[in-house]
Design an enzyme around this catalytic site. Structure first.
Site, PDB file in Angstrom:
ATOM      1  N   LEU A 196       0.799  -1.112   0.086  1.00 22.46           N
ATOM      2  CA  LEU A 196      -0.180   0.149   0.034  1.00 22.46           C
ATOM      3  C   LEU A 196       0.967   1.305   0.157  1.00 22.46           C
ATOM      4  O   LEU A 196       1.939   1.291   0.649  1.00 22.46           O
ATOM      5  CB  LEU A 196      -0.966  -0.073   1.265  1.00 22.46           C
ATOM      6  CG  LEU A 196      -1.937  -0.879   1.286  1.00 22.46           C
ATOM      7  CD1 LEU A 196      -2.661  -1.128   2.745  1.00 22.46           C
ATOM      8  CD2 LEU A 196      -3.061  -0.725   0.245  1.00 22.46           C
ATOM      9  N   ASP A 197       0.644   2.295  -0.738  1.00 20.91           N
ATOM     10  CA  ASP A 197       1.494   3.472  -0.717  1.00 20.91           C
ATOM     11  C   ASP A 197       1.514   4.203   0.493  1.00 20.91           C
ATOM     12  O   ASP A 197       0.948   3.937   1.588  1.00 20.91           O
ATOM     13  CB  ASP A 197       1.123   4.076  -2.181  1.00 20.91           C
ATOM     14  CG  ASP A 197      -0.206   5.020  -2.077  1.00 20.91           C
ATOM     15  OD1 ASP A 197      -0.643   5.197  -0.958  1.00 20.91           O
ATOM     16  OD2 ASP A 197      -0.731   5.261  -3.122  1.00 20.91           O
ATOM     17  N   TYR A 198       2.255   5.156   0.408  1.00 12.08           N
ATOM     18  CA  TYR A 198       2.859   6.222   1.681  1.00 12.08           C
ATOM     19  C   TYR A 198       1.485   6.490   2.303  1.00 12.08           C
ATOM     20  O   TYR A 198       1.239   6.481   3.636  1.00 12.08           O
ATOM     21  CB  TYR A 198       3.610   7.243   1.217  1.00 12.08           C
ATOM     22  CG  TYR A 198       4.046   7.967   2.427  1.00 12.08           C
ATOM     23  CD1 TYR A 198       4.943   7.436   3.206  1.00 12.08           C
ATOM     24  CD2 TYR A 198       3.528   9.085   2.798  1.00 12.08           C
ATOM     25  CE1 TYR A 198       5.625   8.120   4.527  1.00 12.08           C
ATOM     26  CE2 TYR A 198       3.841   9.913   3.993  1.00 12.08           C
ATOM     27  CZ  TYR A 198       4.939   9.340   4.743  1.00 12.08           C
ATOM     28  OH  TYR A 198       5.467  10.116   5.603  1.00 12.08           O
ATOM     29  N   SER A 249      -2.076   5.593   1.735  1.00 16.15           N
ATOM     30  CA  SER A 249      -3.116   4.287   1.748  1.00 16.15           C
ATOM     31  C   SER A 249      -2.793   3.732   3.153  1.00 16.15           C
ATOM     32  O   SER A 249      -1.976   3.781   3.864  1.00 16.15           O
ATOM     33  CB  SER A 249      -2.766   3.513   0.411  1.00 16.15           C
ATOM     34  OG  SER A 249      -2.822   3.946  -0.553  1.00 16.15           O
ATOM     35  N   HIS A 258      -1.604   0.858  -3.712  1.00 11.99           N
ATOM     36  CA  HIS A 258      -2.764   1.353  -4.459  1.00 11.99           C
ATOM     37  C   HIS A 258      -2.790   2.727  -3.623  1.00 11.99           C
ATOM     38  O   HIS A 258      -2.238   2.967  -2.426  1.00 11.99           O
ATOM     39  CB  HIS A 258      -4.123   0.887  -4.348  1.00 11.99           C
ATOM     40  CG  HIS A 258      -4.135  -0.635  -4.871  1.00 11.99           C
ATOM     41  ND1 HIS A 258      -4.125  -0.662  -6.299  1.00 11.99           N
ATOM     42  CD2 HIS A 258      -3.880  -1.932  -4.448  1.00 11.99           C
ATOM     43  CE1 HIS A 258      -4.096  -1.948  -6.791  1.00 11.99           C
ATOM     44  NE2 HIS A 258      -4.041  -2.793  -5.482  1.00 11.99           N
TER      45      HIS A 258
END
Length: 364
Positions: free
Chosen positions: A105-107, A109, A364
């Site tokens: 999961l991105d920073y 998210s 995402h």
């Protein structure tokens, strides 16, 4: 153990995902028997070859660990960050096993993120061909039109390739509505880019479900997966040699025997199997007269469960008594099959063979 591709060995040993393992090889950070390997597809044998990653000797984990974390906003989904930012690994205090995140999961998210040291599990759950559905709730800057929703579901261009079909449902209307999105891909920043394609920006993104597993922890908290959850994932992912069900102690400790019955035996736990269905060879009256009581008692398999390990099959060789020198000399006295005769001895393997157990990411 047969030779396997080096990136697969690194993944199964819990170093990292198979994709990241390929990057480690290309960067020259992996050595085999003292020689640096940079070619993808190179093979090795973990049991016989001396494999190192960044100078550390590689050893296969004895037990597999499966964790579910509620990732908060503001941390990186990686084992280490060259920029010094906080990573998700800082949230796993108390976990002794060396685990890595499954997918990412991105920073900014949030939500459900799995961790494990089971490389094959991680590979299968993130592989597009596995079609594992992930569910997200997303807050965006403005509603999509009906036509845009249709296009979103059918797929939009992403880095030169169309996304796979997705499910989309508006769950909270308003100027900045919330949508529920379900996808089976895991391409980098996929959901953010899909909404941006229609001129909408993502304000909040939270993953709430992976396959059947729902988010049930507070932000920054994690828990061990139960044995039933692990078994259900293994069935879903069609993993050939699923691990045995965990004991209560193992569930509390968050550990599982590696690789089913065979691995259970390797870590000193009895592998429970069905008894081999051999019928006892009954001696004739003349045989019984010439046999001692102890030999008659061991002429066939016992129907009683072995003491201490119920339903644990003993080797078939222990079910048929071997002939003694005195009995061997009188073998021609009767045509009836006798304990230890070659006819009885050869019947055991064929029957036991029939009755034996079958063996069977972007963020995402």
């Amino acid at each position: 153990m047969p030779e396997e591709r080096l990136q697969k060995i690194l993944s199964q040993a819990g170093v990292t995902s198979r994709r990241k393992a390929e990057q480690l090889i290309v960067e020259g950070r992996v050595t085999v028997n003292g020689e640096t390997v940079t070619e993808l597809g190179s093979k090795a044998d973990l049991e016989h070859d001396h494999i190192k990653v960044d100078g550390q000797v590689l050893r296969a984990p004895k037990r597999f660990v499966y964790l579910a974390l509620n990732k908060p906003n503001g941390c990186v989904t990686t084992v280490s960050d060259p920029e010094g930012r906080e990573t998700v690994m800082h949230l796993l205090r108390g976990v002794k096993e060396r685990v890595f995140p499954v997918g990412r999961l991105d920073y900014h998210s949030e939500g459900l993120l799995l961790f494990t040291n089971d490389g094959e599990f991680a590979h299968r759950i993130t592989a597009p061909e596995s079609h594992v559905k992930k569910t997200y709730v997303v807050k965006v800057t403005g509603s999509l039109t009906e036509e845009q929703e249709r296009q979103f579901r059918e797929g939009v261009p992403l880095h030169g390739r169309k996304t796979s079909p997705a499910e989309l449902k508006r769950i909270k209307p308003g100027a900045n509505p919330w949508y529920e999105v379900k996808i089976t891909e895991g391409r980098q920043n996929q959901i953010r880019v899909m909404f941006k394609h229609f001129g909408r920006l993502v304000e909040k993104l939270r993953r709430v479900k992976i396959a059947f597993l729902e988010l049930d922890q507070a932000p920054g908290r994690y828990r061990m997966l139960t044995s039933k959850e692990v078994e259900r994932f293994q069935k879903l992912l069609k993993m050939e040699d699923a691990a045995q069900p965990l004991t209560d102690h193992e569930i509390r400790a968050g550990i599982a025997p590696r690789g089913g019955k065979k691995a259970a035996a390797e870590v000193g736990e009895p592998a429970v199997t069905k008894p081999v269905g051999l019928k006892p060879v009954r001696p004739t009256a003349s045989d019984a007269a010439r046999s001692t009581p102890s030999k008659v008692a061991h002429s066939g398999p016992s129907n009683a469960a072995p003491s201490g390990l119920s339903k644990v099959a003993r080797p078939s060789s222990s079910r048929v008594a071997r002939p003694t020198p005195s009995n061997a000399g009188r073998r021609g006295a009767s045509n009836s099959p006798r304990p230890g005769s070659s006819k009885a001895a050869h019947s055991a393997p064929s029957r036991s063979k029939k009755q034996g157990p079958k063996t069977g990411s972007g963020g995402h």
